[in-house]
Design a protein around this motif. Structure first.
Motif, mmCIF file in Angstrom:
data_model
loop_
_atom_site.group_PDB
_atom_site.id
_atom_site.type_symbol
_atom_site.label_atom_id
_atom_site.label_comp_id
_atom_site.label_asym_id
_atom_site.label_seq_id
_atom_site.Cartn_x
_atom_site.Cartn_y
_atom_site.Cartn_z
ATOM 1 N N GLU A 1 19.462 -2.565 1.274
ATOM 2 C CA GLU A 1 19.708 -1.813 2.512
ATOM 3 C C GLU A 1 20.223 -0.406 2.225
ATOM 4 O OE1 GLU A 1 22.303 -4.240 4.870
ATOM 5 O OE2 GLU A 1 20.812 -5.862 5.021
ATOM 6 N N LYS A 2 21.076 -0.293 1.228
ATOM 7 C CA LYS A 2 21.642 1.009 0.865
ATOM 8 C C LYS A 2 20.542 1.950 0.368
ATOM 9 C CE LYS A 2 25.018 3.279 -2.122
ATOM 10 N NZ LYS A 2 25.846 3.159 -3.334
ATOM 11 N N VAL A 3 19.659 1.424 -0.483
ATOM 12 C CA VAL A 3 18.545 2.237 -0.997
ATOM 13 C C VAL A 3 17.632 2.672 0.145
ATOM 14 C CG1 VAL A 3 16.446 2.188 -2.412
ATOM 15 C CG2 VAL A 3 18.575 1.251 -3.322
ATOM 16 N N ALA A 4 17.306 1.741 1.042
ATOM 17 C CA ALA A 4 16.431 2.062 2.174
ATOM 18 C C ALA A 4 17.024 3.178 3.023
ATOM 19 C CB ALA A 4 16.196 0.810 3.018
ATOM 20 N N GLU A 5 18.325 3.115 3.228
ATOM 21 C CA GLU A 5 19.014 4.131 4.038
ATOM 22 C C GLU A 5 18.959 5.506 3.369
ATOM 23 O OE1 GLU A 5 23.526 4.886 5.651
ATOM 24 O OE2 GLU A 5 22.872 2.810 5.388
ATOM 25 N N GLU A 6 19.178 5.514 2.048
ATOM 26 C CA GLU A 6 19.188 6.786 1.317
ATOM 27 C C GLU A 6 17.792 7.404 1.210
ATOM 28 O OE1 GLU A 6 21.246 6.369 -2.411
ATOM 29 O OE2 GLU A 6 23.074 5.616 -1.458
ATOM 30 N N LEU A 7 16.751 6.556 1.108
ATOM 31 C CA LEU A 7 15.373 7.072 1.034
ATOM 32 C C LEU A 7 14.912 7.636 2.374
ATOM 33 C CD1 LEU A 7 13.624 4.311 -1.116
ATOM 34 C CD2 LEU A 7 13.857 6.716 -1.749
ATOM 35 N N GLY A 8 15.332 6.996 3.464
ATOM 36 C CA GLY A 8 14.910 7.449 4.788
ATOM 37 C C GLY A 8 13.397 7.426 4.930
ATOM 38 N N SER A 9 12.842 8.502 5.514
ATOM 39 C CA SER A 9 11.391 8.564 5.733
ATOM 40 C C SER A 9 10.642 9.164 4.539
ATOM 41 C CB SER A 9 11.092 9.393 6.985
ATOM 42 O OG SER A 9 11.581 10.713 6.810
ATOM 43 N N VAL B 1 9.898 0.566 -5.529
ATOM 44 C CA VAL B 1 10.370 1.756 -4.819
ATOM 45 C C VAL B 1 9.279 2.815 -4.857
ATOM 46 C CG1 VAL B 1 12.014 3.682 -4.830
ATOM 47 C CG2 VAL B 1 12.826 1.352 -5.222
ATOM 48 N N GLU B 2 9.097 3.473 -3.723
ATOM 49 C CA GLU B 2 8.116 4.547 -3.569
ATOM 50 C C GLU B 2 8.890 5.779 -3.105
ATOM 51 O OE1 GLU B 2 3.946 3.307 -2.086
ATOM 52 O OE2 GLU B 2 5.044 4.047 -0.364
ATOM 53 N N ALA B 3 8.717 6.892 -3.805
ATOM 54 C CA ALA B 3 9.483 8.096 -3.455
ATOM 55 C C ALA B 3 8.766 9.331 -3.961
ATOM 56 C CB ALA B 3 10.892 7.999 -4.038
ATOM 57 N N ALA B 4 9.379 10.488 -3.742
ATOM 58 C CA ALA B 4 8.737 11.767 -4.060
ATOM 59 C C ALA B 4 8.565 11.989 -5.558
ATOM 60 C CB ALA B 4 9.544 12.911 -3.448
ATOM 61 N N THR B 5 9.465 11.447 -6.385
ATOM 62 C CA THR B 5 9.363 11.654 -7.831
ATOM 63 C C THR B 5 9.580 10.337 -8.582
ATOM 64 O OG1 THR B 5 11.721 12.076 -8.195
ATOM 65 C CG2 THR B 5 10.351 13.979 -7.555
ATOM 66 N N ASP B 6 9.118 10.309 -9.830
ATOM 67 C CA ASP B 6 9.316 9.130 -10.678
ATOM 68 C C ASP B 6 10.801 8.883 -10.926
ATOM 69 O OD1 ASP B 6 6.597 8.442 -11.101
ATOM 70 O OD2 ASP B 6 6.402 10.067 -12.552
ATOM 71 N N SER C 1 0.830 -1.202 0.000
ATOM 72 C CA SER C 1 0.000 0.000 0.000
ATOM 73 C C SER C 1 0.868 1.257 0.000
ATOM 74 C CB SER C 1 -0.948 0.005 1.206
ATOM 75 O OG SER C 1 -2.045 -0.841 0.965
ATOM 76 N N ASN C 2 0.330 2.308 -0.602
ATOM 77 C CA ASN C 2 1.085 3.537 -0.831
ATOM 78 C C ASN C 2 1.200 4.384 0.434
ATOM 79 O OD1 ASN C 2 1.387 6.495 -1.938
ATOM 80 N ND2 ASN C 2 1.831 5.147 -3.666
ATOM 81 N N LEU C 3 2.351 5.051 0.582
ATOM 82 C CA LEU C 3 2.558 5.959 1.711
ATOM 83 C C LEU C 3 1.480 7.035 1.763
ATOM 84 C CD1 LEU C 3 6.410 6.652 1.748
ATOM 85 C CD2 LEU C 3 5.064 5.660 3.598
ATOM 86 N N GLY C 4 1.025 7.441 0.568
ATOM 87 C CA GLY C 4 -0.008 8.474 0.500
ATOM 88 C C GLY C 4 -1.297 8.050 1.185
ATOM 89 N N LEU C 5 -1.630 6.759 1.099
ATOM 90 C CA LEU C 5 -2.817 6.248 1.789
ATOM 91 C C LEU C 5 -2.655 6.421 3.300
ATOM 92 C CD1 LEU C 5 -5.450 4.600 2.143
ATOM 93 C CD2 LEU C 5 -4.041 2.519 2.005
#
Length: 447
Positions: free
Chosen positions: A394-402, A421-426, A285-289
């Motif tokens: 793990e590296k990606v998770a660390e760089e994305l943070g919250s 991957v879910e993030a602020a931009t495409d 499920s999306n963070l936006g939800l």
């Protein structure tokens, strides 16, 4: 997951992975297993794939050879089998379908007497029988041999059940339906017509090989274009066996399972009917939800991917609404599994009661961009446990943070690893998905 049964039954290419011999043995075992103390009654439904007829007859032959009576619903939806099993006192039900997969795949999904997916321990016993590890089961003889029964009446009762759920007429609402050339072709239009909607239907001419082909919930762009062309109020697209639904609003925007959960959850919460003010979601499920839920005080649970796990959580905690982003939505007051047509009726109820367009009901949720890439691999477990793949994740998770997240998981039905991957931009999503996929390829894990 077992050797044959994944998160959604025994599924694979017809007569390659899932063969007619497998189907016969599944029937033989189920007929014997449920018939040890009485003559078993087992109901069978199928979708519109060409191979579904072959599997229907093989299952019926196995069941009757073991002494069970096989009741044939013919072409129908997965949730209708669940409904008929639990309301008409069957020992179990069998749905022949590979859901949203291509026409050349098929599957056998077994539903227990309560209308839920069959327990894993019974699936394990079926697998042991298929592989000859548990010995043979006896053949029925004389008057104990089973029979097949035409049971189209069961499907008709399910249609009546759906119509009875609606709280008001859909008069003057222009509703689009994409039946995916699958199971809902036999049911959906009659339900909406009976409720007074002006119904516009596409992809409802199944021919055995066109199920899910450029249509249905996995090709929602067809319904988006149709809603705009016909200037419809709303559109609903189902998958091959109609246990999932994706909607399209009046502006042609996609309303996926996350948005459906929010719209229906918020409505039920306002009515004081949402138990625990909680919806059940999955890790996809999306963070936006979640951010939108936080704003209105709606709580949420997270489970593994699969409506089986969503329902288990709902059952344990008494929650009444849960589902997946893919459109498997469970309204436990009315059903024990995802039900695409029921979901569309529940969305219509909110539209009618709130006197708002679907686009307005979705405005409060800002969905984060999400990129999912499937990588076909030689072995799923080897790929996910590879140290370099794990380090890259793990590296990606660390760089994305919250500000985002990464999820890498095995498909329950295919030899595929899903990297999301879910993030602020495409652009950020593409960058981080590529980083992990490149490592999978570099490690020689790709098939």
């Amino acid at each position: 997951m077992g050797k044959y049964f994944g998160t959604d039954g025994f599924r694979g290419e017809a007569n390659v992975v899932l063969t007619v011999e497998h189907a016969f043995k599944v029937g033989r075992f189920l007929g014997w297993y449920f018939g040890q103390e009485h003559q078993a009654r087992i109901v069978i439904g199928k979708d519109t794939r060409r191979s579904s007829y072959m599997f229907e007859y093989a299952l019926a032959a196995g069941l009757t050879a073991s002494g069970a009576d096989a009741y044939l619903l013919h072409v129908t939806t997965t949730p209708s089998v669940s409904y008929v099993v639990r309301t008409e006192d069957f020992d179990c039900g069998i749905m022949i379908s590979a859901s949203h997969n291509p026409y050349y795949d098929n599957g056998i999904k077994v539903i227990n007497g309560q209308g839920h997916k069959l327990e894993a321990e019974v699936e394990a016993k079926i697998e042991a029988y298929i592989d000859g590890e548990s010995g043979e089961v006896p053949l029925a003889t004389k008057e104990n041999i089973g029979r097949t029964v035409d049971y189209a009446a069961g499907r008709n009762r399910y249609v009546g059940h759906l119509i009875s759920i609606a709280t008001r007429s859909f008069k003057d609402k222009k509703v689009g339906l994409d039946c995916a050339n699958g199971s809902s072709s036999a049911i959906a239009k009659s339900v909406f017509d009976a409720l007074g909607a002006k119904t516009y239907v596409i992809s409802n001419e199944p021919n055995g090989v066109n199920i899910n082909t450029n249509c249905g919930s996995t090709h929602i762009e067809q319904m988006q274009a149709f809603v705009k062309e016909k200037q419809l109020d709303v559109g609903f697209a189902y998958d091959g066996d109609a246990d999932r639904c994706i909607a399209v609003d009046d502006k042609g925007n996609v309303v996926d399972g996350d948005l459906i959960l929010y719209i229906c959850g918020k409505y039920l919460k306002e009515q004081g009917k949402l138990v625990g003010d909680t919806i059940v979601t999955t890790v996809m499920s999306n963070l936006g939800l979640y951010k939108a839920c936080d704003k209105i005080g709606m709580k949420y649970e997270q489970t593994a991917v699969g409506d089986k796990y969503v329902y288990e959580n709902m059952l344990q905690n008494g929650f009444i609404l849960g589902g997946e982003q893919s459109g498997h939505i469970i309204f436990s007051k009315h059903a024990r599994t995802g039900d695409g047509i029921l979901t569309s009726l529940m969305i219509m109820e909110v539209i009618m009661e709130k006197k708002q367009k679907l686009s307005q009901l979705c405005e409060e949720v800002k969905i984060y961009p999400q990129l999912l890439q499937n990588v076909r691999v030689v072995d799923k477990k080897t790929a996910t446990e590879n140290p370099k793949v794990q380090a890259a994740v793990e590296k990606v998770a660390e760089e994305l943070g919250s500000d985002g997240r990464i999820l890498v998981r095995e498909s329950g039905t295919e030899p595929v690893i899903r990297v999301m991957v879910e993030a602020a931009t495409d652009e950020i999503c593409q960058k981080y998905v590529a980083q992990v996929v490149d490592v999978i390829k570099a490690e020689g894990l790709e098939a």
